[in-house]
Design an enzyme around this catalytic site. Structure first.
Site, PDB file in Angstrom:
ATOM      1  N   LYS A   1       3.395   3.148 -16.203  1.00 22.11           N
ATOM      2  CA  LYS A   1       3.602   4.559 -16.532  1.00 22.11           C
ATOM      3  C   LYS A   1       5.061   4.820 -16.924  1.00 22.11           C
ATOM      4  CE  LYS A   1       1.693   7.590 -13.816  1.00 22.11           C
ATOM      5  NZ  LYS A   1       1.447   8.496 -12.668  1.00 22.11           N
TER       6      LYS A   1
ATOM      7  N   GLU B   1       7.957  -5.851 -11.728  1.00 24.61           N
ATOM      8  CA  GLU B   1       7.093  -7.007 -11.965  1.00 24.61           C
ATOM      9  C   GLU B   1       6.491  -6.956 -13.371  1.00 24.61           C
ATOM     10  OE1 GLU B   1       6.615  -5.861  -7.546  1.00 24.61           O
ATOM     11  OE2 GLU B   1       6.756  -4.831  -9.486  1.00 24.61           O
TER      12      GLU B   1
ATOM     13  N   GLY C   1      -2.007   5.455  -9.308  1.00 27.42           N
ATOM     14  CA  GLY C   1      -2.289   4.109  -9.803  1.00 27.42           C
ATOM     15  C   GLY C   1      -3.659   3.587  -9.432  1.00 27.42           C
ATOM     16  N   ARG C   2      -4.075   3.796  -8.185  1.00 21.42           N
ATOM     17  CA  ARG C   2      -5.364   3.248  -7.742  1.00 21.42           C
ATOM     18  C   ARG C   2      -6.543   4.051  -8.261  1.00 21.42           C
ATOM     19  NH1 ARG C   2      -2.215   5.074  -3.808  1.00 21.42           N
ATOM     20  NH2 ARG C   2      -2.844   6.687  -2.326  1.00 21.42           N
TER      21      ARG C   2
ATOM     22  N   GLU D   1      -4.406   1.434   0.703  1.00 21.24           N
ATOM     23  CA  GLU D   1      -3.211   2.115   0.218  1.00 21.24           C
ATOM     24  C   GLU D   1      -3.350   3.622   0.418  1.00 21.24           C
ATOM     25  OE1 GLU D   1      -0.579   0.644  -3.184  1.00 21.24           O
ATOM     26  OE2 GLU D   1      -1.674   2.301  -4.130  1.00 21.24           O
TER      27      GLU D   1
ATOM     28  N   HIS E   1     -22.134 -18.075   3.927  1.00 22.84           N
ATOM     29  CA  HIS E   1     -21.777 -19.429   4.352  1.00 22.84           C
ATOM     30  C   HIS E   1     -20.299 -19.547   4.699  1.00 22.84           C
ATOM     31  CE1 HIS E   1     -25.698 -21.229   3.282  1.00 22.84           C
ATOM     32  NE2 HIS E   1     -25.725 -20.252   2.395  1.00 22.84           N
TER      33      HIS E   1
ATOM     34  N   LYS F   1      10.223  -3.211  -1.922  1.00 17.85           N
ATOM     35  CA  LYS F   1      10.763  -3.228  -3.280  1.00 17.85           C
ATOM     36  C   LYS F   1      12.280  -3.027  -3.282  1.00 17.85           C
ATOM     37  CE  LYS F   1       6.692  -1.514  -5.796  1.00 17.85           C
ATOM     38  NZ  LYS F   1       6.195  -0.435  -6.685  1.00 17.85           N
TER      39      LYS F   1
END
Length: 563
Positions: free
Chosen positions: A221, A227, A283-284, A369, A400, A522
């Site tokens: 954004k 990153e 964001g999510r 979050e 399993h 961060k």
């Protein structure tokens, strides 16, 4: 009465009533007996969601809550808790564009991104409908150009590889949705998603790409996410290295999902190829926005629109259905019931569908979050648990690996099982699908009924093994049956979990829409990043951190590798 009158959810009258109710039933409540006592329990505790606009199936999702540790009285008390906590009030405030994310002074309006019926929706008195539709139209135009071959690389070749560079919701959402809806994709396109700052992630993606036919989508954004920008610049270096430093070609191969025009231009991207979204898009919750451009390219814009339509249909259900019939509200209240009264610390989501293999990872961010918070909206520290640890893997593989713990472990783990009735790949006349379904039905039944010592002995089991083969049962599950995993069905399923998470947060009286917990690491990483560039020994941290940093610096070899 609402949580605005109370600092803690545990102070609500319905909370106390639920605690008394739990105390009176938890030692004697047996799911198996409840079904014996009430032959209509399935009908009473199941809810159906039907989306008549789902053009590729009957549009039905069946939510079976009957195998949960509840009675009719439990649900009535939970609905009372929802009313006292103000679930309906805060829901209506969210859909009205009010700034319910008060710590950031923002509206929480991702619901406007999938407003396909174009209902009036405003923030600060200004309509958002036109801007949302404008971005969607831009996405449609661009995605169709790429898919048709009208959009070409700098040498005139059709785009074959799409590399989405983002992190968090800018990665998890598109990854999950493109995997889930792969049957609707253009198989001539190859998708790569790069999120990790580990150089291996970008290097491995680029090894599979040709610069003449690769399109990079840079999803940030602000266009300043550390990153994402690092990975984007590495991709740009790779591109320029492969094209003899053809800077003019960058505009044909890089697109920005961003709102920072200045930084986008500085990078070399044409502002005409910039797709924006507003500050009220978290964001999510951003896969419905321009962040979903990779989805629109991969599955086609018409299918992306169906994806939005299914989400919108579940939004309407959440807004309009009374609490007693409101499927996301019921799911959220059950989570509160298990977390705060039964002491459950985890929640399993196990899709019986390989296309949904990234769905649990997507839900991890959505849930943890959002509700991994310990401070209430009134600034008090909670005296109850919030935010269960969500985990999951596709079944039958999961059976399993960790299902042993579900069946015979000491922990209560509420579980959601998801199955599409009709497969996109009905191999061998649905033999595989029937085997998959048999496991779906068997696991929830086995977790509920268990296996008694008497049953084990009746099988002739040696005495020394009897206790080892006993299953206590009484383990809760919610089963979700989808007619077919269509774009609309997936949209509705995601929004079910969105509003389930919202309901949890309202009851716990926390702000589900900020994420300050990701900031501290961060900030420290930036400081340490500077120290890693210096030759001197680091002494500014605790002895452990100093020791680790200095060991890293002493052993790091100086190399400059460009993929």
């Amino acid at each position: 009465m609402s949580t605005s009158d109370f600092s803690l959810a545990a102070e609500l009258p319905a909370w106390s009533a639920l605690q008394s109710h739990y105390n009176s039933i938890h030692k004697t409540l047996r799911l198996k007996e409840l079904f014996t006592q009430n032959p209509d329990r399935f009908a009473e505790f199941s809810r159906k969601f039907t989306n008549p606009e789902d053009s590729d199936s009957n549009g039905q999702l069946l939510f079976d809550f009957s195998k949960n540790l509840i009675t009719a009285e439990t649900l009535n008390l939970l609905f009372q808790l929802a009313r006292e906590a103000g679930v309906e009030k805060l829901r209506d405030a969210m859909f009205a564009g009010e700034k319910i994310n008060f710590t950031e002074n923002r509206a929480v309006y991702h619901v406007a991104l999938r407003n396909v019926s174009c209902k009036p929706m405003q923030v600060d008195g200004n309509s958002v409908v036109e801007e949302v539709n404008s971005v969607l139209e831009h996405m449609k135009e661009f995605s169709e150009q790429v898919r048709s071959g009208e959009w070409k690389g700098y040498t005139g070749k059709k785009i074959k590889s799409i590399v989405n560079i983002g992190i968090g919701g800018s990665d998890l959402g598109p990854v999950m949705v493109t995997e889930a809806l792969k049957p609707y994709s253009d198989r001539s396109l190859e998708l790569h998603f790069v999120s990790n700052i580990d150089g291996t992630h970008i290097a491995e993606a680029l090894r599979q790409c040709d610069p003449e036919t690769t399109l990079f989508l840079i999803a940030s954004k602000t266009f300043t996410t550390a990153e994402t920008c690092t990975n984007a610049n590495t991709a740009k270096d790779w591109f320029l290295n492969k094209t003899d430093n053809n800077t003019d070609a960058v505009a044909k191969h890089f697109v920005a999902l961003s709102t920072n025009k200045e930084e986008v231009q500085k990078f070399g991207i044409d502002p005409a190829n910039m797709f924006g979204f507003e500050s009220w898009v978290g964001g999510r919750y951003s896969v419905w926005s321009a962040i979903g451009l990779s989805v629109a390219i991969y599955i086609g814009f018409d299918n992306f629109k169906q994806f939005l339509q299914g989400a919108h249909a579940m939004d309407n259900h959440f807004c309009e259905a009374p609490l007693e019939q409101n499927i996301p509200v019921i799911g959220g209240l059950l989570s509160v019931w298990y977390s705060n009264f039964w002491g459950a610390q985890t929640h399993l989501v196990a899709p019986f569908d390989q296309y949904l293999h990234r769905f649990p990872a997507y839900l991890q961010q959505l849930s943890m979050e959002s509700n991994g918070k310990a401070i209430t909206r009134t600034g008090h520290y909670v005296n109850y648990t919030t935010g269960p640890v969500l985990f999951g893997e596709p079944a039958t593989n999961a059976q399993h690996s960790f299902f042993q713990l579900l069946h015979q472990g000491t922990k209560i783990i509420p579980s959601d099982f998801i199955l599409a009735v009709n497969s996109h790949n009905p191999v061998k006349n649905n033999l595989h699908q029937k085997m998959l379904a048999s496991n779906f039905f068997a696991q929830s039944e086995a977790l509920m009924v268990g296996k008694s010592i008497e049953q084990v002995k009746a099988e002739g089991t040696p005495d020394e093994l009897v206790r080892h083969k006993e299953f206590k049962g009484n383990r809760p599950t919610t089963s979700i049956l989808v007619d077919k995993l269509t774009p609309a069905a997936l949209g509705a399923l995601i929004v079910y979990y969105e509003h389930l998470t919202f309901t949890e947060g309202v009851v716990w009286n926390i702000n589900s829409f900020d994420q300050w917990g990701v900031e501290l690491g961060k900030v420290l990483a930036k400081k340490i990043g500077v120290e890693l560039e210096q030759e001197s020994e680091v002494k500014s941290h605790d002895s452990s951190t100093n020791g680790l940093i200095n060991a890293f610096k002493a052993n790091l070899k100086s190399e400059n590798y460009i993929p």
